[in-house]
Design a protein around this motif. Structure first.
Motif, short mmCIF file in Angstrom:
data_model
loop_
_atom_site.label_atom_id
_atom_site.label_comp_id
_atom_site.label_asym_id
_atom_site.label_seq_id
_atom_site.Cartn_x
_atom_site.Cartn_y
_atom_site.Cartn_z
N GLN A 130 9.70 -2.52 4.32
CA GLN A 130 8.74 -1.50 3.89
C GLN A 130 8.32 -1.73 2.43
O GLN A 130 7.14 -1.59 2.09
CB GLN A 130 9.35 -0.11 4.04
N ASP A 131 9.27 -2.10 1.57
CA ASP A 131 8.93 -2.39 0.17
C ASP A 131 7.98 -3.59 0.08
O ASP A 131 7.02 -3.58 -0.69
CB ASP A 131 10.19 -2.67 -0.65
N THR A 132 8.25 -4.61 0.87
CA THR A 132 7.40 -5.80 0.87
C THR A 132 5.98 -5.45 1.33
O THR A 132 5.00 -5.90 0.73
CB THR A 132 7.99 -6.87 1.80
N LEU A 133 5.86 -4.65 2.40
CA LEU A 133 4.55 -4.24 2.86
C LEU A 133 3.80 -3.40 1.83
O LEU A 133 2.60 -3.56 1.65
CB LEU A 133 4.68 -3.47 4.19
N ASN A 134 4.53 -2.51 1.17
CA ASN A 134 3.89 -1.68 0.12
C ASN A 134 3.41 -2.55 -1.03
O ASN A 134 2.32 -2.31 -1.56
CB ASN A 134 4.88 -0.63 -0.38
N GLU A 135 4.16 -3.55 -1.42
CA GLU A 135 3.75 -4.47 -2.50
C GLU A 135 2.51 -5.26 -2.09
O GLU A 135 1.61 -5.49 -2.91
CB GLU A 135 4.88 -5.41 -2.89
N LEU A 136 2.47 -5.70 -0.83
CA LEU A 136 1.32 -6.45 -0.34
C LEU A 136 0.07 -5.57 -0.32
O LEU A 136 -1.03 -6.00 -0.68
CB LEU A 136 1.57 -7.01 1.07
N LYS A 137 0.21 -4.29 0.09
CA LYS A 137 -0.92 -3.38 0.11
C LYS A 137 -1.42 -3.08 -1.29
O LYS A 137 -2.62 -2.98 -1.54
CB LYS A 137 -0.54 -2.07 0.81
N ALA A 138 -0.46 -2.95 -2.22
CA ALA A 138 -0.84 -2.63 -3.61
C ALA A 138 -1.55 -3.84 -4.25
O ALA A 138 -2.45 -3.67 -5.07
CB ALA A 138 0.39 -2.25 -4.42
N GLY A 139 -1.18 -5.04 -3.87
CA GLY A 139 -1.78 -6.25 -4.46
C GLY A 139 -3.15 -6.54 -3.91
O GLY A 139 -3.94 -7.26 -4.50
#
Length: 140
Positions: A130-139
């Motif tokens: 979930q953290d990885t997906l959130n970072e990808l969405k934010a980038g």
């Protein structure tokens, strides 16, 4: 591919038929399971009738009866036209090996699915994903 004994047994019992061509209709009783059909005069040469037999033992009995009654005959073993021919005896392949490979493949797929299920039961892995997906969405 190499055929196994089981493959040969399947072909012998379910695929192959014995066709016996005779000049005149037998006047004696034939074993059960023997189908008689009349042939066209021009297409079949001298023979007028065809006996179709699916069982080898009954074919041997019929040939013995024909020999006993002195009827001239010609014998051909052919593949019958059945809907299951491609399933039981695929061209150039072994039925047994195909099913062994299918079984191994299905076991491997089930093991992989169970492994993925077990991995997703780990709460740390889920939070990391979930953290990885959130970072990808934010980038993006």
């Amino acid at each position: 591919m190499q055929l196994t004994k089981f493959d040969r047994w399947l072909k012998e019992n379910f695929i192959y038929e014995t066709h016996i061509f005779i000049l005149r209709r037998p006047e004696f009783k034939l074993p059960s399971g023997v189908k008689i059909s009349e042939l066209d005069q021009g297409a079949s040469g001298d023979y007028r009738f065809r006996l179709r037999i699916k069982n080898n033992k009954k074919a041997d009995q019929t040939l013995a009866l024909l020999k006993e009654h002195q009827l001239m005959c010609a014998t051909h073993v052919v593949e019958g036209r059945h809907w299951y021919n491609k399933r039981i005896a695929p061209e150039g392949k072994s039925f047994t090996y195909q099913w062994i490979l299918r079984g191994i493949t299905s076991v491997l797929i089930l093991c992989a699915a169970y492994g993925v299920y077990v991995l997703f039961q780990n709460p740390q892995l889920i939070s990391t994903i979930q953290d990885t997906l959130n970072e990808l969405k934010a980038g993006m």
